[in-house]
Scaffold this motif. Structure first.
Motif, short mmCIF file in Angstrom:
data_model
loop_
_atom_site.label_atom_id
_atom_site.label_comp_id
_atom_site.label_asym_id
_atom_site.label_seq_id
_atom_site.Cartn_x
_atom_site.Cartn_y
_atom_site.Cartn_z
N ALA A 77 38.82 12.81 18.94
CA ALA A 77 39.29 12.29 20.22
C ALA A 77 38.80 10.87 20.38
O ALA A 77 37.72 10.51 19.90
CB ALA A 77 38.79 13.14 21.38
N VAL A 79 38.25 8.27 23.59
CA VAL A 79 38.18 8.24 25.05
C VAL A 79 37.87 6.80 25.47
O VAL A 79 36.98 6.17 24.91
CB VAL A 79 37.07 9.19 25.57
N MET A 87 41.97 9.78 28.13
CA MET A 87 41.99 10.38 26.80
C MET A 87 43.04 9.61 26.01
O MET A 87 44.24 9.87 26.13
CB MET A 87 42.35 11.86 26.89
N PHE A 90 43.97 12.45 21.08
CA PHE A 90 43.33 13.76 20.93
C PHE A 90 44.11 14.49 19.84
O PHE A 90 45.33 14.62 19.93
CB PHE A 90 43.40 14.53 22.25
N ALA A 106 38.49 19.93 24.25
CA ALA A 106 38.96 19.16 25.40
C ALA A 106 38.04 19.37 26.60
O ALA A 106 37.64 18.40 27.26
CB ALA A 106 40.39 19.56 25.76
N LEU A 109 34.71 17.58 26.17
CA LEU A 109 34.86 16.13 26.36
C LEU A 109 35.06 15.78 27.83
O LEU A 109 34.47 14.81 28.31
CB LEU A 109 36.02 15.61 25.52
N TRP A 117 39.70 10.80 36.02
CA TRP A 117 40.38 10.86 34.74
C TRP A 117 41.88 10.63 34.89
O TRP A 117 42.47 10.94 35.93
CB TRP A 117 40.21 12.25 34.13
N ILE A 119 45.15 11.53 32.08
CA ILE A 119 45.60 11.97 30.75
C ILE A 119 47.11 11.89 30.76
O ILE A 119 47.76 12.37 31.68
CB ILE A 119 45.12 13.39 30.42
N TRP A 132 47.47 20.33 28.07
CA TRP A 132 46.58 19.68 29.03
C TRP A 132 46.56 20.39 30.38
O TRP A 132 45.54 20.44 31.04
CB TRP A 132 46.92 18.18 29.17
#
Length: 159
Positions: A77, A79, A87, A90, A106, A109, A117, A119, A132
């Motif tokens: 991954a 980040v 992210m 990944f 996941a 992390l 966050w 994603i 996800w």
């Protein structure tokens, strides 16, 4: 970081030194898989290009991780921390997919990076969006962006 013990529990390690050569090779597999959604081609040498790997070695706010199950590498991954934690990439090797490795990695992390966050996934990759949605351990907002991406926004609080 480690998950609870099991046959497929990954260990997440911060990438160091020689791990970046490993990441460069794993990125070839990742970009090959991803080309199904992006249409990217290899160059005249048969290689995909990822312009930002070196930034993960040198720039503050960028973190590269390698996943292992037992000894073998299972994925990675990347980040990136800015106003939100993102992210960036990944990847779980096919052998370890659908075995809980990606989900455990996941979540480890996400919990390691406290704060807001974001994603994103390509709308053409519904498997990633489904993954996800399962992996994010807190309530999230999901939107479809004008650029054709699906985005989840959420905050991981310190326990």
């Amino acid at each position: 970081m480690t998950a609870p013990p099991s046959a497929t529990a990954p260990t997440i390690l911060s990438a160091r030194g020689e791990d970046f050569a490993l990441l460069a090779r794993l990125l070839q597999l990742y970009l090959h898989d991803f080309s199904e959604h992006t249409g990217w081609d290899v160059d005249e040498h048969g290689l995909f290009h990822y312009a930002w790997l070196d930034a993960y070695r040198h720039e503050a706010g960028r973190h590269a991780y390698v996943f292992r199950v037992g000894g073998p590498t299972a994925g990675f991954a990347l980040v990136r921390e800015a106003e939100r934690i993102h992210m960036a990439e990944f990847f779980v090797l096919r052998k370890y997919r659908r075995a809980g490795v990606g989900l455990a990695a996941a979540r480890l992390l996400l919990e390691a990076h406290v704060g807001p966050w974001s994603i994103t996934q390509l709308a053409t990759n519904p498997e990633a969006t489904s993954f996800w949605r399962r992996a994010i351990p807190v309530p999230f907002e999901e939107t479809v962006q004008a650029d054709g991406t699906v985005e989840q926004r959420f905050t991981i609080d310190r326990h």
